[in-house]
Design an enzyme around this catalytic site. Structure first.
Site, short mmCIF file in Angstrom:
data_model
loop_
_atom_site.label_atom_id
_atom_site.label_comp_id
_atom_site.label_asym_id
_atom_site.label_seq_id
_atom_site.Cartn_x
_atom_site.Cartn_y
_atom_site.Cartn_z
N ASN A 229 3.09 -5.20 -6.51
CA ASN A 229 3.79 -3.93 -6.35
C ASN A 229 5.20 -4.09 -5.77
OD1 ASN A 229 3.03 -4.70 -3.83
ND2 ASN A 229 1.89 -2.85 -3.33
N ALA A 232 12.68 -4.14 -6.60
CA ALA A 232 14.00 -3.76 -6.12
C ALA A 232 14.37 -2.55 -6.96
CB ALA A 232 15.00 -4.89 -6.33
N GLU A 233 14.80 -1.48 -6.32
CA GLU A 233 15.14 -0.27 -7.07
C GLU A 233 16.51 0.25 -6.67
OE1 GLU A 233 10.93 2.00 -8.20
OE2 GLU A 233 12.23 2.90 -6.70
N ASN A 357 2.64 -4.60 7.03
CA ASN A 357 1.46 -5.47 7.17
C ASN A 357 1.69 -6.36 8.38
OD1 ASN A 357 0.34 -4.56 4.78
ND2 ASN A 357 0.40 -6.53 3.74
N HIS A 431 2.21 4.12 4.08
CA HIS A 431 3.18 3.09 3.65
C HIS A 431 3.61 3.23 2.20
CE1 HIS A 431 0.05 1.07 1.44
NE2 HIS A 431 0.77 0.00 1.22
N GLY A 432 2.89 4.01 1.42
CA GLY A 432 3.28 4.13 0.01
C GLY A 432 2.32 5.07 -0.68
N ALA A 433 2.26 4.94 -2.00
CA ALA A 433 1.39 5.85 -2.73
C ALA A 433 -0.07 5.45 -2.59
CB ALA A 433 1.80 5.88 -4.20
#
Lengths: 508, 156
Positions: A229, A232-233, A357, A431-433
């Site tokens: 997962n 870089a966006e 983490n 932390h995310g989806a």
């Protein structure tokens, strides 16, 4: 596996809704629970949680895996755990601890444990946000070119090797000094450090506690993104919820371009965790520590194995910060090349860098008394409130920035920590989806070209090394990140600041 | 137990004796064979195949090698064996398309295996998904007469 599995409706007797955003898992749900479990989940997300449990209750024991609720309850059975085992809305089944699981252990209790399974294999996997003063209009006609240059600059995917030269001696320095190395070598700006947890360096690191095996795996991978997962966006600010906080972070203009990096400690961290699991597996029988699941291998914090793990984990954490810093350097280089301007003229500062983490020694109030705790956050982000001494000076008034990476093609969020989170979740949030569908079913049911076409129609440029990964990582495989963030916002454990939308994605 | 298992072993990849089972975040490798030795070797192949399709991997004689691994019980032996294969992939980029467990000693928990394969080259070989680590989570090893199987979850 001798114990007889309960029926689903019998399991449900232990699970009670206590607020619109919380479920309580009563003691007795699994053997030896010392504290209850609390799941932060709203009605929109609860289905996924119960589906795992339902599948488990009805399966015959051939293959299969433990559902997240069972895992977080097993954590509640570990020696020295304080108050509650917490699961956040992005929770799903992991190994040992659930993903999205937070647990704190009392440092003053000689029986209290540390568990590599409570940190995960990707030690200090985290998210970094870099801002720019460019707007969506500035990058519109250069988007494809930018995506290609980033893909060329940042090594991604299976078997990728770093382009930032590192030798064995450098590696020991990196493990010991973290981002102080990056600053010294000119890869980081001095002010980047100020906006990282622990200032990008865990002082408890001791490179002598990292095996040669781990170092050998880490050496060629410095400055690589990885797979899974990680991404870089290039993103643009889509909506501002909290103007004061957004202004403080310099990300308050809708349409403003940012870059988000999601990566961790690569093979080095994975091997540190593997080595610790192996050594603890043996130590547990010696010390007579009993847990409900072998992957929950743990050891007393004060034992040799416990101290060695914490020193090695700190090294892996330092590696991860240097890794994200090396990629920050590559991102700044790429932008300089395309826009023919200096990175600092484009205001390319690090907004913040979070670890999701990790295990950290922190002070928390337990029944009004300050206590030293070892807080494990696995797939959970620290979210300290305003005025907390461990957050940067410029964020003192707004609270710690929390970066929530979405999934390929969906929104990402910036949140801030709250007092309520400090009191309820040891200052932690999501932390995310969080995954909803298995990788395997995604491979079977989704079509590679269709997933890519969907991204294209949304105007997202994509560069990816592995077509299979595109299917596994498709937004359809994940929970709705907005529902996850909204649950945390409603529960008051973190507060929404801005929402970002991707315009270019680079993946393994 | 196990009377009606319609999907059981039905999703085998190609002619290989392994399949990938559903797991929310990671991948569960289910591998089998006539003996524990074969099941262990097939689990290893299942892991490599997830990182790059084995159908494209040639046998380069200069890459063939022996693996010697030990554990302290059955599960740790499987764990350490797969960990060693992953280590060799991560450091030398060696992908094994043929694995034979020559000996599996149940008294000392030692394995000797022989492998054939070649080095992974980006561009020439297709990229699958990177595997981070082996886990003990829900690990199962079962053995019957002329049949053995293992379940192991690897972290993605």
């Amino acid at each position: 596996m001798a114990e007889k599995r309960r029926k689903f409706h019998e399991e449900m007797k232990f699970i009670k809704r206590i607020s619109p955003t919380q479920y309580e898992i009563a003691q007795g749900f699994v053997p030896n629970m010392r504290v209850p479990g609390i799941c932060y989940v709203n009605s929109a997300l609860e289905g996924l949680l119960f589906d795992e449990l339902k599948a488990y209750s009805s399966s015959g024991g051939q293959g299969g895996f433990l559902p997240a609720v069972k895992q977080m309850a097993n954590v509640a059975a570990m020696p020295g755990i304080v108050q509650r085992s917490i699961a956040l809305p992005d929770m799903h089944s992991g190994y040992g601890f659930a993903i999205g699981n937070v647990a704190a252990f009392d440092m003053s209790d000689p029986d209290a444990v540390v568990s590599p399974g409570g940190v995960g294999f990707d030690i200090n996997c985290g998210v970094r946000l870099i801002r720019t003063n460019l707007t969506e209009a500035d990058v519109a006609d250069k988007k494809e070119e930018l995506a290609q240059v980033l893909f060329d600059h940042i090594p991604v995917g299976v078997g990728s090797q770093g382009i930032i030269a590192t030798n064995t001696k450098d590696l020991d320095t990196i493990l010991e000094m973290g981002m102080d190395y990056s600053v010294r070598e000119g890869y980081s700006w001095a002010e980047d450090k100020e906006h990282c947890e622990e200032y990008g360096r865990m002082l408890s690191a001791n490179p002598a506690k990292v095996s040669q095996r781990a170092k050998k795996r880490g050496l060629p991978q410095m400055g690589t993104l990885g797979g899974g997962n990680h991404y870089a966006e290039i993103q643009v600010i889509d909506k501002v919820f909290d103007e004061v906080a957004a202004r403080k972070m310099g990300i308050d203009q809708e349409g403003q371009v940012c870059i988000m990096l999601h990566s961790g400690s690569r093979g080095l961290g994975h091997q540190v965790a593997t080595d610790a699991l192996t050594s603890m597996d043996k130590a547990m029988s010696r010390d007579g520590i009993k847990v409900n699941d072998r992957q929950l291998a743990c050891t007393r914090i004060n034992s040799q194995e416990g101290q060695d793990y914490l020193a090695g984990m700190a090294c892996a954490a330092n590696f991860a910060w240097v890794n994200r810093s090396s990629m920050t350097f590559l991102v700044r280089q790429a932008f300089q090349k395309i826009f023919k301007q200096q990175a600092d003229d484009m205001d390319m500062h690090v907004v913040y860098d979070v670890s999701h983490n990790i295990a950290k020694v922190e002070e928390h109030l337990i029944n009004g008394v300050p206590k030293q705790l070892l807080v494990h956050r696995k797939g959970s982000t620290r979210a300290f409130p305003p005025h907390h001494p461990l957050i940067p000076v410029d964020y003192q008034m707004i609270g710690q920035p929390v970066l929530i990476g979405g999934t390929m093609g969906t929104h990402s969020y910036v949140l801030t920590g709250t007092e309520r989170g400090m009191a309820e979740t040891f200052g932690s949030t999501c932390h995310g989806a969080g995954r909803a569908a298995s990788r395997n079913s995604s491979r079977r049911t989704l079509d590679y070209t269709q997933v890519l076409d969907n991204l294209k129609t949304k105007g997202i440029s994509i560069r990816v090394a592995s077509p299979k990964l595109v299917m596994e990582e498709a937004p359809e495989s994940y929970k709705d990140v907005s529902a996850v963030v909204d649950t945390c916002h409603e529960a008051g454990i973190s507060k929404k600041t801005v929402r970002l939308r991707p315009i270019a994605v680079i993946k393994g | 137990m196990g009377e009606s298992m319609p999907q059981y072993r039905s999703a085998a990849e190609g002619n290989f004796l392994f399949e990938y089972l559903d797991h929310t975040a990671d991948i569960q490798i289910h591998a089998w064979g006539c003996s524990l030795e074969e099941a262990f070797a097939n689990a290893g192949l299942g892991m490599f195949n997830y990182m790059t399709p084995l159908s494209e991997i040639a046998k380069d004689p200069s890459c063939s090698r022996y693996f010697d691994v030990e554990g302290h019980d059955e599960q740790s032996l499987l764990y350490n064996f797969l960990d060693e294969l992953l280590f060799v992939f991560s450091t030398e980029l060696l992908v094994c398309c043929e694995l034979t467990v020559l000996t599996l000693d149940r008294a000392t928990w030692k394995i000797r295996a022989f492998a054939n394969g070649e080095k992974f080259e980006r561009g020439r070989h297709a990229s699958g998904t990177e595997i981070k680590a082996i886990t003990y989570s829900a690990m199962q090893i079962t053995e019957k007469e002329h049949d053995a199987e293992v379940f192991v979850i690897v972290d993605i």
